[in-house]
Design an enzyme around this catalytic site. Structure first.
Site, short mmCIF file in Angstrom:
data_model
loop_
_atom_site.label_atom_id
_atom_site.label_comp_id
_atom_site.label_asym_id
_atom_site.label_seq_id
_atom_site.Cartn_x
_atom_site.Cartn_y
_atom_site.Cartn_z
N CYS A 1 0.89 -1.25 0.00
CA CYS A 1 -0.10 -0.07 -0.29
C CYS A 1 0.78 1.53 0.16
CB CYS A 1 -0.70 -0.20 1.37
SG CYS A 1 -1.66 -1.27 1.46
N ARG B 1 1.08 -7.55 -4.24
CA ARG B 1 0.37 -7.31 -4.83
C ARG B 1 -0.43 -6.24 -4.51
NH1 ARG B 1 -4.96 -7.43 -3.87
NH2 ARG B 1 -6.07 -8.72 -2.02
N CYS C 1 -2.59 -2.70 -3.74
CA CYS C 1 -3.30 -2.90 -2.99
C CYS C 1 -4.49 -2.47 -3.66
CB CYS C 1 -3.13 -1.73 -1.73
SG CYS C 1 -5.05 -1.73 -0.99
N CYS D 1 -5.60 1.65 -1.77
CA CYS D 1 -5.52 2.68 -2.70
C CYS D 1 -4.42 3.19 -3.43
CB CYS D 1 -4.29 3.06 -0.91
SG CYS D 1 -2.91 1.82 -1.18
N ASP E 1 18.30 38.18 -11.65
CA ASP E 1 17.44 38.46 -11.64
C ASP E 1 16.66 39.71 -11.62
OD1 ASP E 1 14.95 37.21 -13.98
OD2 ASP E 1 14.35 37.47 -12.22
#
Length: 485
Positions: free
Chosen positions: A32, A61, A63, A66, A442
């Protein structure tokens, strides 16, 4: 951070760490993002990984709740200039899919064996596994947001075979591609709609400032801003494309994101297009970390409070922004935009089919390298500098790609007659995406510092590191965007 600190981050569901590390749960076999809304697992059941690829390689694997593969990227890879940081930017840009690991190793100047060791030591996965995780994410987007045949999705995402594609998707997402499509509420029934996706980010984002900044610099015919929608032409490895991004965060439930739609000539470019938009819009940064450093300085604190979530826009095409930096030397933002539009109109490649006001890609360096400086819409001396820059870009003498060595690139830029420190630093900040560049010379930066109480001492400027590019943008915003560009 040690494992106990990482565990405290997931107990607090701190979204700032999404994409920085991944949480694998041994009792469920899933991994997750740290902010996953599921019940926090027991400490004994948690393993931490630096990359989604490492979690996948360890047998976990993704989630389904989420979607950790869709986390924003780690801000670490924007900042790091070493071989690992450069390799990660190249992998995200699709270098392994286009040229394999040999091309990646060559680009960062290491042997394949050395590079594999470096990435595995730091991220728990080698370049092939990292590229595989990227391909799986690209395939999921295509499956869930387009009506392309699944077999076409496999090759568009970069897989070598249908068998490899099916095996990877089942392993990573625990579903077949067809099951993923059937269960997706986001799929477009009309291919002409393009690929619709979400660009995840860490909140907040100062979208009104982003809209104003990009709108003031939008090159006619190449990009435009209307309301909160930014559109631009992308020149990609396999063809052109048109991107449409809503700069205001999407209202849909779930993690913060910007809605995006991509119309591509070749869907193999989807992953690269997404990564280049993320670099352009600076979506991988951690605004909380930026505010913590810069907001601690009394000089910058008012600007930081006024614009929470300000980003430091990068480049969708580094070569394009290098050319635009030369065009913008010693002229106003409006004048630079006009000159860039004229250059694009004369030398840009027309789109196969115009997309409203977007009709062409910005001209490539090899095209401008063949131009006569006298024909360019700028003073002759600046025209010679622009042609010399484009010759260096086209020949590879100057590399501004995602895997470029920033120090070496700046040295080679400064060796080109007509390119001074301001231009080289501006290119480093935007084209090379360096988050730690202060454009102290600049005009707009100087004016803002005077209004805020005078130039800071050297110690104060060093204290702004590693976010001095953001300090530059805060000072520009404080000055009202009227700086030189």
């Amino acid at each position: 951070m040690d494992d106990d600190q990482l565990y405290r981050a997931i107990r607090s569901k701190d979204a700032r760490f999404d994409g920085v590390f991944y949480v694998a749960v041994t009792s469920t076999g899933i991994y997750c993002r740290p902010s996953c809304p599921a019940t926090v697992p027991k400490r004994a059941n948690v393993r931490f990984h630096r990359s989604a690829a490492a979690a996948q390689a360890a047998g976990f694997r993704a989630c389904k709740r989420c979607r950790p593969d869709a986390s924003p990227g780690s801000p670490e890879w924007n900042a790091r200039a070493d071989a690992v940081g450069r390799a990660m930017r190249l992998i995200a840009d699709g270098e392994v899919d286009r040229g394999g690991v040999p091309a990646l190793a060559s680009a960062v100047g290491y042997s394949e064996r050395q590079l594999n060791r470096l990435l595995t030591d730091e991220l728990g996965a080698g370049p092939l596994a990292l590229a595989r995780a990227r391909r799986a994410q690209t395939a999921r987007v295509l499956i869930e947001t387009t009506s392309m045949p699944v077999s076409d999705v496999a090759f568009a995402a970069g897989f070598a075979s249908i068998r490899q594609f099916n095996s990877t998707m089942r392993e990573v997402f625990d579903r077949t591609p067809r099951q993923m499509r059937e269960r997706s509420p986001h799929r477009s029934e009309a291919p002409a709609d393009g690929a619709r996706l979400r660009l995840p980010l860490r909140a907040p984002i100062a979208h009104a400032h982003m809209r104003a900044f990009l709108g003031a610099r939008a090159v006619p015919g190449v990009e435009e801003v209307r309301g909160d929608r930014y559109r631009r032409v992308l020149d990609l490895p396999h063809g052109t494309g048109v991107a449409e991004v809503d700069l205001a965060p999407g209202a849909a439930p779930g993690p913060p994101h910007l809605p995006c739609r991509l119309h591509l000539e070749d869907l193999r470019d989807l992953g690269t297009a997404v990564e280049r938009l993320r670099r352009l819009l600076d979506l991988d940064t951690d605004p909380g970390a930026v505010a913590e450093v810069l907001g601690a300085d009394p000089l910058l604190a008012p600007a930081v409070r006024a614009l929470p979530g300000l980003r430091a826009p990068g480049a969708a095409d580094p070569d394009e922004y290098a050319v635009r930096a030369v065009l913008g030397q010693q002229v106003s933002v409006a004048a630079a935009r006009t000159a860039a539009g004229r250059l694009a109109e004369r030398y840009g490649k027309p789109l196969p089919a115009p997309a409203g006001e977007l009709v062409r890609a910005f001209p490539r360096p090899e095209v401008l390298a063949a131009a006569d400086p006298a024909d360019l819409p700028m003073p002759r001396s600046r025209g010679r500098a622009l042609v010399a820059l484009c010759e260096a870009l086209a020949s590879g003498a100057v590399d501004l790609g995602p895997g470029a060595d920033r120090e070496e690139a700046v040295e080679r830029l400064l060796a080109i007659r007509g390119i001074g420190p301001w231009t080289a630093d501006y290119i480093r900040m935007r084209a090379l995406g360096d988050p730690d560049v202060l454009l102290a010379g600049d005009l707009g930066v100087r004016r803002a510092l005077e209004r805020l109480g005078g130039p800071p001492g050297g110690d104060a400027v060093r204290a702004w590191s590693p976010y001095r590019s953001y300090a530059t943008h805060y000072l520009w915003a404080w000055d009202g965007h009227e700086s030189e560009d």
